[in-house]
Design an enzyme around this catalytic site. Sequence first.
Site, PDB file in Angstrom:
ATOM      1  N   CYS A  18       5.959  -6.603   3.150  1.00 27.81           N
ATOM      2  CA  CYS A  18       4.500  -6.695   2.978  1.00 27.81           C
ATOM      3  C   CYS A  18       4.085  -7.978   2.277  1.00 27.81           C
ATOM      4  O   CYS A  18       2.894  -8.277   2.215  1.00 27.81           O
ATOM      5  CB  CYS A  18       3.988  -5.489   2.201  1.00 27.81           C
ATOM      6  SG  CYS A  18       4.349  -3.937   3.017  1.00 27.81           S
TER       7      CYS A  18
ATOM      8  N   HIS B  64      -1.870  -6.630  -2.839  1.00 29.29           N
ATOM      9  CA  HIS B  64      -1.422  -5.889  -1.664  1.00 29.29           C
ATOM     10  C   HIS B  64      -1.817  -4.423  -1.854  1.00 29.29           C
ATOM     11  O   HIS B  64      -1.617  -3.841  -2.922  1.00 29.29           O
ATOM     12  CB  HIS B  64       0.094  -6.033  -1.520  1.00 29.29           C
ATOM     13  CG  HIS B  64       0.663  -5.123  -0.488  1.00 29.29           C
ATOM     14  ND1 HIS B  64       0.096  -4.985   0.755  1.00 29.29           N
ATOM     15  CD2 HIS B  64       1.732  -4.276  -0.525  1.00 29.29           C
ATOM     16  CE1 HIS B  64       0.798  -4.103   1.445  1.00 29.29           C
ATOM     17  NE2 HIS B  64       1.789  -3.655   0.686  1.00 29.29           N
TER      18      HIS B  64
ATOM     19  N   ASN C 206      -2.037   1.304   3.582  1.00 23.53           N
ATOM     20  CA  ASN C 206      -1.193   0.112   3.462  1.00 23.53           C
ATOM     21  C   ASN C 206      -0.891  -0.415   4.859  1.00 23.53           C
ATOM     22  O   ASN C 206      -0.120   0.197   5.592  1.00 23.53           O
ATOM     23  CB  ASN C 206       0.092   0.508   2.718  1.00 23.53           C
ATOM     24  CG  ASN C 206       1.116  -0.610   2.657  1.00 23.53           C
ATOM     25  OD1 ASN C 206       0.921  -1.681   3.240  1.00 23.53           O
ATOM     26  ND2 ASN C 206       2.207  -0.369   1.961  1.00 23.53           N
TER      27      ASN C 206
END
Length: 332
Positions: free
Chosen positions: A114, A251, A289
């Site tokens: 990520c 994030h 996410n």
Amino acid sequence: MYHVSIMGTGSYVPERVLTNYHLGEMVDTSDRWIIERTGIRERRIASGEETNVTMGGIALERAIENAGIRREEIESLVVGTNTTEPVWPSASGHIANLLDLRKDLPFLDIQAGCTGFNYALSVGEMFIKGGQYGTVAVIGTDKLSAITDYEDRNTCVLFGDGAGALILKKATEEGIIRSHLGGNARSRDLLILSKKDGVGNGYIKMEGRKVYTFAKRAMVESCFHVLDPSGTAGKKELRALFEQVTKIIPHQANARIIMGAAEELESRLELPDGEAKNKMIVTIEQYGNNSCASIPLALDLSLRSGKLKRGDLVIFVGFGAGLTYAANLVRL
Ligand code: UT7
């Protein structure tokens, strides 16, 4: 060395919404558990035809339009992604082809979990700072739904799909100030792709608690690195640097990780309660996410809604499989 400005942004999320209630019908979970433990209410899921390539392509088209440039002006394309199928040729090449970018365009994918967007952005930054290119496109795009095991409640409640893109341009004033890239390869087994029952495509397997603990610490460390690259600032000096930051785009993995990192920043810098928490931009409630897309998507949404404006000083900070972590300090 040249300066690098963010000329335009764009993003894309699929239409289909998967709510916590839907997930409650698929695995042993509840809306309440997911909200309390993650801050997520719903996420977007790509259709069968949509891929990291098609989503990234739309996000880039929107960024090109937003930057007011012609697509022929793009001299290089860097894509952060983890979900290209088959894994090569790269997503960046597919996107260059799809959008009919320059025929001789150099393109590359960055695969860093990520953190892929933060890494990709720093590559784009260096291409321009080093004088190699004048205009670079950077994309973060992922279709995590393709590698999510919808029988595993430990992971399937977290993930979604989407894409975000930026146009970087050589500039006379400061834009991307610096980046910090971090890694911890010893922890690679905490977040991996694993074949289910030894067959088929790999699915995400994660030691959630351990990743959680790593993420909070890594985000704080990376924020400090971009503010004070030499690591010589005292607490007061570091606090003064932090106070200049308008917002942080972390994030979007878990709202508790984000707020936990903010608390840690407040405690380490002896800031009043809320000072770091209020800087955090959180979009996870609606999107979950979506890996490399999460930061450029939040950036694009925030600029378009007026939550962020030109001139703001912002930190993008991410972490992910690898394990990796990174931050970029940016004057918008
Ligand atoms: O992009 C980077 C990728 N990943 C991450 O950033 C994830 C980092 N980790 C996390 O976000 C959190 O660790 C999770 C959200 C994955 C889990 O939250 P937690 O507070 O760490 O829960 P836990 O793993 O300690 O589990 C607590 C309990 C367990 O039950 P027992 O053993 O206490 O009976 C789990 O089995 O919650 C259970 N549980 C669930 N219950 C309902 C785990 N997932 C679920 C679920 N619904 N979806």
